[in-house]
Design a protein around this motif. Sequence first.
Motif, short mmCIF file in Angstrom:
data_model
loop_
_atom_site.label_atom_id
_atom_site.label_comp_id
_atom_site.label_asym_id
_atom_site.label_seq_id
_atom_site.Cartn_x
_atom_site.Cartn_y
_atom_site.Cartn_z
N CYS A 64 0.81 -1.23 0.00
CA CYS A 64 0.00 0.00 0.00
C CYS A 64 0.83 1.27 0.00
O CYS A 64 0.27 2.37 0.14
N HIS A 65 2.16 1.17 -0.19
CA HIS A 65 2.98 2.39 -0.21
C HIS A 65 4.24 2.11 -1.02
O HIS A 65 5.18 1.47 -0.54
N THR A 66 4.25 2.56 -2.28
CA THR A 66 5.47 2.44 -3.10
C THR A 66 5.69 3.71 -3.92
O THR A 66 4.75 4.45 -4.20
N HIS A 67 6.95 3.87 -4.31
CA HIS A 67 7.33 4.92 -5.26
C HIS A 67 8.03 4.18 -6.41
O HIS A 67 9.15 4.53 -6.78
N LEU A 68 7.40 3.12 -6.92
CA LEU A 68 8.19 2.24 -7.80
C LEU A 68 8.32 2.72 -9.24
O LEU A 68 9.05 2.11 -10.03
N VAL A 133 1.06 3.24 -6.14
CA VAL A 133 2.23 3.86 -6.77
C VAL A 133 2.06 5.37 -6.73
O VAL A 133 1.01 5.90 -7.12
N LYS A 134 3.11 6.06 -6.28
CA LYS A 134 3.03 7.51 -6.13
C LYS A 134 3.79 8.22 -7.24
O LYS A 134 4.79 7.70 -7.74
N SER A 135 3.35 9.44 -7.54
CA SER A 135 4.18 10.34 -8.33
C SER A 135 5.13 11.03 -7.35
O SER A 135 5.39 10.52 -6.27
N LEU A 232 -0.88 10.75 4.00
CA LEU A 232 0.25 11.65 4.26
C LEU A 232 1.47 10.93 4.81
O LEU A 232 1.34 10.07 5.68
N HIS A 233 2.66 11.29 4.27
CA HIS A 233 3.92 10.92 4.92
C HIS A 233 4.05 11.83 6.14
O HIS A 233 4.24 13.05 5.99
N ALA A 234 3.95 11.28 7.31
CA ALA A 234 3.87 12.10 8.51
C ALA A 234 4.82 11.60 9.59
O ALA A 234 4.93 10.39 9.82
N ASP A 255 1.49 7.72 7.13
CA ASP A 255 2.54 6.76 6.80
C ASP A 255 3.87 7.13 7.45
O ASP A 255 4.19 8.31 7.57
N HIS A 256 4.62 6.12 7.82
CA HIS A 256 5.90 6.19 8.56
C HIS A 256 5.60 6.31 10.06
O HIS A 256 5.86 5.39 10.80
N VAL A 257 5.21 7.51 10.51
CA VAL A 257 4.76 7.79 11.89
C VAL A 257 5.72 7.33 12.99
O VAL A 257 5.29 7.06 14.12
N THR A 307 6.34 -1.61 1.51
CA THR A 307 7.78 -1.59 1.21
C THR A 307 8.34 -0.18 1.19
O THR A 307 9.53 0.02 1.40
N ASP A 308 7.50 0.83 0.81
CA ASP A 308 8.01 2.19 0.53
C ASP A 308 9.05 2.13 -0.59
O ASP A 308 9.97 2.95 -0.62
N TRP A 309 8.93 1.15 -1.49
CA TRP A 309 9.98 0.96 -2.50
C TRP A 309 10.28 2.27 -3.21
O TRP A 309 9.46 2.81 -3.95
FE FE Z 1 7.19 7.01 0.85
#
Ligand code: FE
Length: 394
Positions: A64-68, A133-135, A232-234, A255-257, A307-309
């Motif tokens: 649920c969290h990648t920058h692939l 997948v994030k921009s 949010l990356h927080a 996310d992260h937290v 993964t936060d890939w």
């Molecule tokens: Fe991230």
Amino acid sequence: MTGLTAATMVPHTVSYGLVRDAAIVVADGHIAWVGPASDMPADYAGLDQQAHDGRLITPALIDCHTHLVHGGNRAREFEMRLNGASYEDIARAGGGIISTVAATRAAGQPDLLASALHRVDALIAQGVSVIEVKSGYGLDRDTELKMLRVARSLGQHRPIRVMTSFLGAHAVPDGMDADTYIDTICLPTLAAAHAEGLVDTVDGFCEGIAFDTAQIARLFDKARALGLPVKLHAEQLSHIGGTALAAAYGALSADHVEYATDTDAAALAAAGTVAVLLPGAFYSIHETQVPRVQAFRNYNVAMAVGTDWNPGSSPLGSILLAMNMACTLFRMTPEEALAGTTRNAARALGLTDCGVIAPGMRADLAIWNVSDPAELSYGIGINPLHIRIFEGRS
Ligand code: FE
Ligand code: DI6
């Protein structure tokens, strides 16, 4: 399918929602029935059956969290960190995210797609059926749109479901201040991407080296006006109030937290916001602040694991290793780690049709060469996938 041990991940039942000697009936890409084989209704007895001699079946995994989608890599930076530089030192010196921005701007769409497909294949090989997948490595209109178009197209090239997040507020481009960037580039680009149908959720990086809560609030107001959910990356590197802001906007996830407090955990719980834990980034940047898993438990905050890939803080291409790290580094239980890559990961993406094995859910399933669900988190660098089933097809 018969002869299975099913970790259905249906909550509030037995551990893992476990059903032994289970049978699962799949019809039209969806689960029609699941339960002990001995209880299977007689109408299903005539169907084609596949016997699975005790193998474990789970919902297919969800990252649920990648920058692939990104250009280039940052192996040089990895080397710098090992020579003493911190993640923030590198970012302030113009490295970090900004160097991936240059590589992503320079990459043609076919090259971006080809490199992303390699990464997608690695996740599919581990039983993953949904990726986010994030921009965020464009920071200009054309490149943000290019990244999102590539992300959207992944599902046409592979049997995978893709949820996109617009992360235009990821870093401040060189030569511009953060407020000007948000107002003159980020918000108009979000509107353009949304008009093209490229955005499922809106994300931001709320951090001292990126955007403050007032800037993220402007982004979230725009998302709300467009009818888009937010995440949010927080509180990844410091505590500046991103978690409370995410909760105030009813975000799908924070996310992260790592630096979130007990008060933040209470706010997440009240908002129904999922805490997405990303041990790959924690591990790679030698973070020492462990997220307050016990506070999330105490307040009943759903926890997901991803993964936060990404090429900088988490070049981690293994969802199974993310689960292992969540257990070993964050002391999550193997059951929490599996819920974090199934049921709670679906929730972090706003999906209600996957992440558990139950009637009516999509038949996105993973069958493993193990018999105990704890083995999925226990192994380090071991991939016990037998087969993945996507929309009822293997
Ligand atoms: Fe991230
Ligand atoms: N937090 C992260 O860990 C990644 N982005 C973010 O907002 C880092 C991305 C990168 O370093 O390229």
